[in-house]
Design an enzyme around this catalytic site. Structure first.
Site: not given
Ligand code: PEP
Length: 251
Positions: A9-11, A96, A98, A168, A174, A214, A235-236
């Site tokens: 998930n590049w956001k 999601h 966010e 999640e 994040g 994470s 994500g990251g």
């Molecule tokens: C996400 O936003 O779906 C996610 C899991 O982010 P991160 O891996 O950066 O915690």
């Protein structure tokens, strides 16, 4: 039997040029590889068509990070499920945290989005998860159960069978704080039980439930070794090809 899946998930990251370059790098890394999971990248709307032209979706699936809750019309700035599908994308992240937190998405809007995703042949990657306060006051199981019931339990068993779930915990997204592999397993097993109670054991056993929060190459193997953790939403760490491939290769 359910699939193992690692989805990025590049956001709201990367310019079009940076995103195309990253997608090409991941595509190249997968070219001669035989990963033990399906691999997907979910990218900004603006990147979808260009990236579709550069990757082999047999090896690297492509998805959006959201879609509108209306079919078409006077909704300035929105991007519909049919527009997403017309780029060649096959998946869409919905719900999601966010989007729920910053854009007020509710189970009502999510039900609309899921229906439109299905109408357009997109597979939803549907996110659920509790915030820190809910974990601390031990309502996390109730919260997650309600998110699933409210947004998904109107679906037929056949429709539900097309959904990929992503658990999640919001406190882990994040933040660098990962749920332990035991915490993830406990919740994933609970979710599978909730699905089994509604749709039966076969549907529950066939549902892929990804962990997100994470996840990185150093903790992915322990998480993915758990029997009810079928992969990750990343994500990251999906913004760097080596890190993302490190997670893919954790299976
Ligand atoms: C996400 O936003 O779906 C996610 C899991 O982010 P991160 O891996 O950066 O915690």
């Amino acid at each position: 039997m359910r699939k193992n899946i690692v989805a990025g998930n590049w956001k709201m990251n990367t310019t079009l040029q940076e995103g195309v370059a990253l997608a090409k790098e991941v595509n190249e890394a997968l070219k001669d590889a035989t990963p033990k999971c399906d691999v997907i990248i979910c990218v900004p709307f603006t990147h979808l068509a260009s990236i579709n032209g550069e990757i082999n979706q047999e090896k690297l699936g492509l998805g959006a990070e959201n879609c509108a809750d209306h079919k078409n019309g006077a909704y300035t700035g929105e991007v519909s499920a049919s527009m997403v599908a017309s780029t060649g994308a096959k998946y869409v992240i919905l719900g999601h945290s966010e989007r729920r937190q910053y854009y007020g998405e509710t189970s009502d809007t999510l039900r609309e989005k899921i229906a439109l995703a299905f109408e357009n042949g997109l597979t939803p990657i549907f996110c659920i998860g509790e915030v820190l306060e809910e974990r601390e006051n031990e309502t996390h199981f109730d919260v997650v159960k309600k998110q699933i019931e409210d947004a998904l339990f109107h679906l037929s068993a056949e429709e539900f069978g097309k959904i990929i779930l992503a658990y999640e915990p919001v406190w882990a997204i994040g933040t660098g704080k990962t749920a332990t592999d035991d915490q993830a397993q406990e919740m994933h097993a609970f979710i599978r039980g909730v699905i089994a109670d509604k749709y039966g054991k076969e549907v529950a056993d066939n549902t892929s439930i990804l962990y997100g929060g994470s996840c990185k190459p150093s903790n992915a193997a322990a998480l993915f070794a758990k029997p009810d953790v079928d992969g990750g939403l990343i994500g990251g760490a999906s913004l760097d090809c080596a890190s993302f491939m490190g997670i893919v290769n954790a299976f």
